[in-house]
Design a protein around this motif. Structure first.
Motif, PDB file in Angstrom:
ATOM      1  N   GLU A 243       0.865  -1.195   0.000  1.00 26.00           N
ATOM      2  CA  GLU A 243       0.000   0.000   0.000  1.00 26.00           C
ATOM      3  C   GLU A 243       0.896   1.237   0.000  1.00 26.00           C
ATOM      4  O   GLU A 243       1.015   1.936   0.994  1.00 26.00           O
ATOM      5  CB  GLU A 243      -0.944  -0.030   1.201  1.00 26.00           C
ATOM      6  CG  GLU A 243      -2.008  -1.068   1.039  1.00 26.00           C
ATOM      7  CD  GLU A 243      -3.010  -1.102   2.164  1.00 26.00           C
ATOM      8  OE1 GLU A 243      -3.203  -0.062   2.834  1.00 26.00           O
ATOM      9  OE2 GLU A 243      -3.590  -2.174   2.378  1.00 26.00           O
ATOM     10  N   MET A 244       1.557   1.447  -1.123  1.00 23.06           N
ATOM     11  CA  MET A 244       2.508   2.559  -1.243  1.00 23.06           C
ATOM     12  C   MET A 244       1.837   3.701  -2.005  1.00 23.06           C
ATOM     13  O   MET A 244       0.724   3.573  -2.493  1.00 23.06           O
ATOM     14  CB  MET A 244       3.776   2.077  -1.953  1.00 23.06           C
ATOM     15  CG  MET A 244       3.538   1.345  -3.240  1.00 23.06           C
ATOM     16  SD  MET A 244       5.031   0.488  -3.797  1.00 23.06           S
ATOM     17  CE  MET A 244       4.400  -0.408  -5.205  1.00 23.06           C
ATOM     18  N   ARG A 245       2.562   4.812  -2.165  1.00 24.03           N
ATOM     19  CA  ARG A 245       1.920   5.981  -2.764  1.00 24.03           C
ATOM     20  C   ARG A 245       1.853   5.912  -4.296  1.00 24.03           C
ATOM     21  O   ARG A 245       1.312   6.805  -4.933  1.00 24.03           O
ATOM     22  CB  ARG A 245       2.612   7.273  -2.328  1.00 24.03           C
ATOM     23  CG  ARG A 245       4.107   7.309  -2.567  1.00 24.03           C
ATOM     24  CD  ARG A 245       4.699   8.661  -2.225  1.00 24.03           C
ATOM     25  NE  ARG A 245       4.404   9.648  -3.256  1.00 24.03           N
ATOM     26  CZ  ARG A 245       4.998   9.717  -4.448  1.00 24.03           C
ATOM     27  NH1 ARG A 245       5.938   8.845  -4.771  1.00 24.03           N
ATOM     28  NH2 ARG A 245       4.677  10.652  -5.323  1.00 24.03           N
ATOM     29  N   SER A 246       2.393   4.847  -4.893  1.00 22.13           N
ATOM     30  CA  SER A 246       2.341   4.707  -6.351  1.00 22.13           C
ATOM     31  C   SER A 246       0.893   4.732  -6.857  1.00 22.13           C
ATOM     32  O   SER A 246       0.012   4.132  -6.243  1.00 22.13           O
ATOM     33  CB  SER A 246       2.959   3.377  -6.792  1.00 22.13           C
ATOM     34  OG  SER A 246       4.249   3.234  -6.274  1.00 22.13           O
ATOM     35  N   TYR A 247       0.694   5.382  -7.986  1.00 24.56           N
ATOM     36  CA  TYR A 247      -0.622   5.429  -8.621  1.00 24.56           C
ATOM     37  C   TYR A 247      -0.732   4.250  -9.587  1.00 24.56           C
ATOM     38  O   TYR A 247       0.048   4.148 -10.535  1.00 24.56           O
ATOM     39  CB  TYR A 247      -0.796   6.762  -9.368  1.00 24.56           C
ATOM     40  CG  TYR A 247      -2.227   7.050  -9.730  1.00 24.56           C
ATOM     41  CD1 TYR A 247      -2.972   7.959  -8.987  1.00 24.56           C
ATOM     42  CD2 TYR A 247      -2.846   6.400 -10.790  1.00 24.56           C
ATOM     43  CE1 TYR A 247      -4.306   8.212  -9.303  1.00 24.56           C
ATOM     44  CE2 TYR A 247      -4.169   6.634 -11.109  1.00 24.56           C
ATOM     45  CZ  TYR A 247      -4.894   7.545 -10.360  1.00 24.56           C
ATOM     46  OH  TYR A 247      -6.214   7.782 -10.670  1.00 24.56           O
ATOM     47  N   PHE A 248      -1.681   3.351  -9.352  1.00 19.50           N
ATOM     48  CA  PHE A 248      -1.888   2.174 -10.201  1.00 19.50           C
ATOM     49  C   PHE A 248      -2.944   2.550 -11.240  1.00 19.50           C
ATOM     50  O   PHE A 248      -4.093   2.824 -10.895  1.00 19.50           O
ATOM     51  CB  PHE A 248      -2.358   0.998  -9.344  1.00 19.50           C
ATOM     52  CG  PHE A 248      -2.467  -0.301 -10.081  1.00 19.50           C
ATOM     53  CD1 PHE A 248      -1.380  -1.148 -10.203  1.00 19.50           C
ATOM     54  CD2 PHE A 248      -3.676  -0.682 -10.658  1.00 19.50           C
ATOM     55  CE1 PHE A 248      -1.481  -2.357 -10.890  1.00 19.50           C
ATOM     56  CE2 PHE A 248      -3.784  -1.888 -11.340  1.00 19.50           C
ATOM     57  CZ  PHE A 248      -2.683  -2.724 -11.456  1.00 19.50           C
ATOM     58  N   SER A 249      -2.549   2.578 -12.499  1.00 21.89           N
ATOM     59  CA  SER A 249      -3.452   3.154 -13.502  1.00 21.89           C
ATOM     60  C   SER A 249      -3.845   2.179 -14.608  1.00 21.89           C
ATOM     61  O   SER A 249      -2.996   1.673 -15.337  1.00 21.89           O
ATOM     62  CB  SER A 249      -2.786   4.386 -14.126  1.00 21.89           C
ATOM     63  OG  SER A 249      -3.634   4.893 -15.122  1.00 21.89           O
ATOM     64  N   CYS A 250      -5.157   1.943 -14.694  1.00 15.96           N
ATOM     65  CA  CYS A 250      -5.707   1.222 -15.861  1.00 15.96           C
ATOM     66  C   CYS A 250      -6.469   2.180 -16.764  1.00 15.96           C
ATOM     67  O   CYS A 250      -6.857   1.817 -17.871  1.00 15.96           O
ATOM     68  CB  CYS A 250      -6.675   0.124 -15.408  1.00 15.96           C
ATOM     69  SG  CYS A 250      -5.886  -1.266 -14.602  1.00 15.96           S
ATOM     70  N   ALA A 251      -6.708   3.394 -16.287  1.00 14.74           N
ATOM     71  CA  ALA A 251      -7.669   4.291 -16.954  1.00 14.74           C
ATOM     72  C   ALA A 251      -7.170   4.869 -18.276  1.00 14.74           C
ATOM     73  O   ALA A 251      -7.975   5.293 -19.094  1.00 14.74           O
ATOM     74  CB  ALA A 251      -8.052   5.434 -16.015  1.00 14.74           C
ATOM     75  N   ASP A 252      -5.842   4.878 -18.489  1.00 14.33           N
ATOM     76  CA  ASP A 252      -5.343   5.592 -19.662  1.00 14.33           C
ATOM     77  C   ASP A 252      -5.017   4.666 -20.835  1.00 14.33           C
ATOM     78  O   ASP A 252      -4.271   5.044 -21.730  1.00 14.33           O
ATOM     79  CB  ASP A 252      -4.121   6.455 -19.294  1.00 14.33           C
ATOM     80  CG  ASP A 252      -2.909   5.599 -18.953  1.00 14.33           C
ATOM     81  OD1 ASP A 252      -3.071   4.387 -18.730  1.00 14.33           O
ATOM     82  OD2 ASP A 252      -1.784   6.142 -18.926  1.00 14.33           O
ATOM     83  N   PHE A 253      -5.594   3.449 -20.823  1.00 15.25           N
ATOM     84  CA  PHE A 253      -5.290   2.525 -21.925  1.00 15.25           C
ATOM     85  C   PHE A 253      -6.508   1.657 -22.195  1.00 15.25           C
ATOM     86  O   PHE A 253      -6.922   0.867 -21.342  1.00 15.25           O
ATOM     87  CB  PHE A 253      -4.090   1.659 -21.529  1.00 15.25           C
ATOM     88  CG  PHE A 253      -3.501   0.870 -22.665  1.00 15.25           C
ATOM     89  CD1 PHE A 253      -2.957   1.496 -23.773  1.00 15.25           C
ATOM     90  CD2 PHE A 253      -3.480  -0.518 -22.615  1.00 15.25           C
ATOM     91  CE1 PHE A 253      -2.399   0.766 -24.817  1.00 15.25           C
ATOM     92  CE2 PHE A 253      -2.926  -1.263 -23.649  1.00 15.25           C
ATOM     93  CZ  PHE A 253      -2.388  -0.613 -24.746  1.00 15.25           C
ATOM     94  N   SER A 254      -7.061   1.790 -23.393  1.00 13.52           N
ATOM     95  CA  SER A 254      -8.360   1.165 -23.642  1.00 13.52           C
ATOM     96  C   SER A 254      -8.293  -0.362 -23.767  1.00 13.52           C
ATOM     97  O   SER A 254      -9.321  -1.029 -23.713  1.00 13.52           O
ATOM     98  CB  SER A 254      -9.004   1.765 -24.887  1.00 13.52           C
ATOM     99  OG  SER A 254      -8.137   1.619 -25.977  1.00 13.52           O
TER     100      SER A 254
END
Ligand code: SF4
Length: 351
Positions: A243-254
Motif C-alpha cells: 500500500e505505497m503511494r504509487s498510482y496504479f493506472s488502468c484508466a489511460d489505456f483502452s
C-alpha cells in the motif's frame, strides 16, 4: 518542417513532440510492432534545435499555452547527458511556459546514467521518465526478448527515483501467457515494491497478427490468456503490491478491460481488489458479455451493466453464435478485436 515519431504515451496526447532520436535502439521485443522495419539513429543537437525553432514559429500565437513536451522516440536517454542538457535548456528558452518535459527510456540506459547526471537533467527541466518494464519475471523478460533483467529494472528505476524525477513503469498483464502468469504477477509486484515508482501503468497484452509470438503459440510455448484469466492475474498483482503511494493506472489505456481499476495504492487498493473480485464473481456468460461490450467499442461500462436484462438479451445470442462458429470462437474474436488497437509495424517482413 520538423520530424515526429510514430508513438507517445497516451498521457502525452497534448504535449509538444520533440524528436531527439529516431526509432528504438533495441527493437527486438517480440510483442512490439511500433518500430519494426525501422533503423535507430541519434539526431544531432543542431537538428533538434532547428525542429524546436520550426515549432516555435508554428505555435508562435499560442506558445505560452504549451505546458508540456515529450522527447521522442523510444529511448531518448541514450543521448549524451551534455547533449540532452543543451536540448532541454533550448526547449525551455523557446517555450518558456513548459512546466513538464518527459521521455521514454530503457531500464538498461537508466542503469548506466549516474544519479548525478539524472539530477542535472531534472534541474534542466526533465520531469518524468516512462519505462516499459513489462514484467518482473526473468523468464518472461527472456521469452519476450526484452533485453533487460530484473536487476536492470530495479537499478534503472531506483536511479530515477533517487534523482527526484517522476517515474512511470509500464507493465503488461497477459504477456507471460498461462504458464508464467503467477510468476509474472508476483515478480512484477516484487520489483515494483522495491522501486516504488510514481505511476504503475497497466498495458494489457494483445498480440499483433504478425508478431513472432504467433510461432510460440503454434509450438505450445505460449498459451494466450482470456480476459477472465488476465483479470485474475491483475488481482494477484494488486494483492501483492504494497500500500505505497504509487498510482496504479488502468484508466489511460483502452485495452485494459476494467479501466476504472485506478488509483493510489495507499488509498484505493481495497477498492481496486473489490472491483476485480466483482468481475471474477460473475457467471461465465456475464463475463463474456462484459468483454464483448468493452472490446467492441472504446466505451467504459460499470460491471453492473451485465444485470441489464434487455442488454443481455441482445448480447447472449451473439456470444452463442461466436462460440458455435469455431473452437474457442468467442476468445478468438475478442483477441482479434484487441489486436486492432495495436500500432502497425512499418514492414511486412516482421515475423
Ligand atoms: S517495447 Fe520498447 S524497447 Fe522493446 S522494441 Fe518496442 S520500443 Fe523498443
Amino acid at each position: 518542417m520538423y520530424e515526429q515519431g510514430v508513438i507517445r504515451p497516451p498521457s502525452e496526447a497534448s504535449s509538444l513532440l520533440v524528436r531527439v532520436t529516431r526509432n528504438c535502439p533495441w527493437n527486438q521485443c517480440i510483442f512490439c510492432p511500433a518500430y519494426k522495419g525501422t533503423t535507430f539513429s541519434r539526431r544531432t543537437v543542431e537538428e533538434v534545435k532547428k525542429d524546436i525553432d520550426s515549432m516555435a514559429v508554428e505555435y508562435s500565437g499560442y506558445a505560452n499555452m504549451i505546458k508540456s513536451a515529450f522527447l521522442q522516440d523510444a529511448d531518448s536517454l541514450v543521448l549524451k547527458t551534455a547533449d540532452l542538457l543543451e536540448i532541454l535548456t533550448y526547449l525551455r528558452e523557446r517555450f518558456p511556459a513548459l512546466d513538464r518535459i518527459t521521455s521514454y527510456a530503457r531500464s538498461t540506459t537508466l542503469k548506466r546514467k549516474s544519479v548525478e547526471d539524472l539530477k542535472q537533467l531534472k534541474d534542466a527541466g526533465l520531469t518524468r521518465i516512462h519505462v516499459g518494464m513489462e514484467s518482473g519475471s526473468e523468464k518472461v523478460l527472456k521469452m519476450i526478448k526484452k533485453g533487460i533483467t530484473p536487476e536492470d529494472i530495479i537499478a534503472g528505476g531506483r536511479n530515477v527515483v533517487s534523482a527526484g524525477i517522476s517515474l512511470s513503469e509500464y507493465i503488461m498483464p497477459g504477456v507471460g501467457g498461462k504458464a508464467f502468469s503467477e510468476e509474472h504477477a508476483k515478480e512484477t509486484a516484487r520489483l515494483l515494491n522495491v522501486i516504488e515508482p510514481d505511476f504503475i501503468r497497466v498495458r494489457t497484452f494483445a498480440m499483433h497478427p504478425q508478431s513472432p509470438m504467433q510461432a510460440l503459440v503454434k509450438d505450445g510455448t505460449f498459451v494466450p490468456m482470456t480476459d477472465e484469466e488476465i483479470v485474475a492475474e491483475i488481482r494477484l498483482l494488486v494483492s501483492s503490491l504494497n500500500e505505497m503511494r504509487s498510482y496504479f493506472s488502468c484508466a489511460d489505456f483502452s485495452l485494459n478491460l476494467l479501466m476504472h481499476v485506478d488509483g493510489r495504492l495507499d488509498e484505493k487498493k481495497g477498492y481496486m481488489l473489490e472491483e476485480l473480485d466483482k468481475f471474477l464473481s460473475l457467471t461465465k456468460e456475464q463475463k463474456q458479455a462484459y468483454s464483448l461490450l468493452r472490446r467492441s467499442s472504446y466505451m467504459q461500462y460499470p460491471i453492473d451493466v451485465v444485470y441489464n436484462d434487455e442488454l443481455m438479451k441482445q448480447i447472449l445470442p451473439e456470444i452463442e453464435r461466436l462460440e458455435k462458429k469455431d473452437e474457442d470462437g468467442f476468445n478468438k474474436y475478442i483477441k482479434t478485436l484487441m489486436s486492432y488497437q495495436l500500432p502497425q509495424p512499418q514492414t511486412d517482413e516482421w515475423k
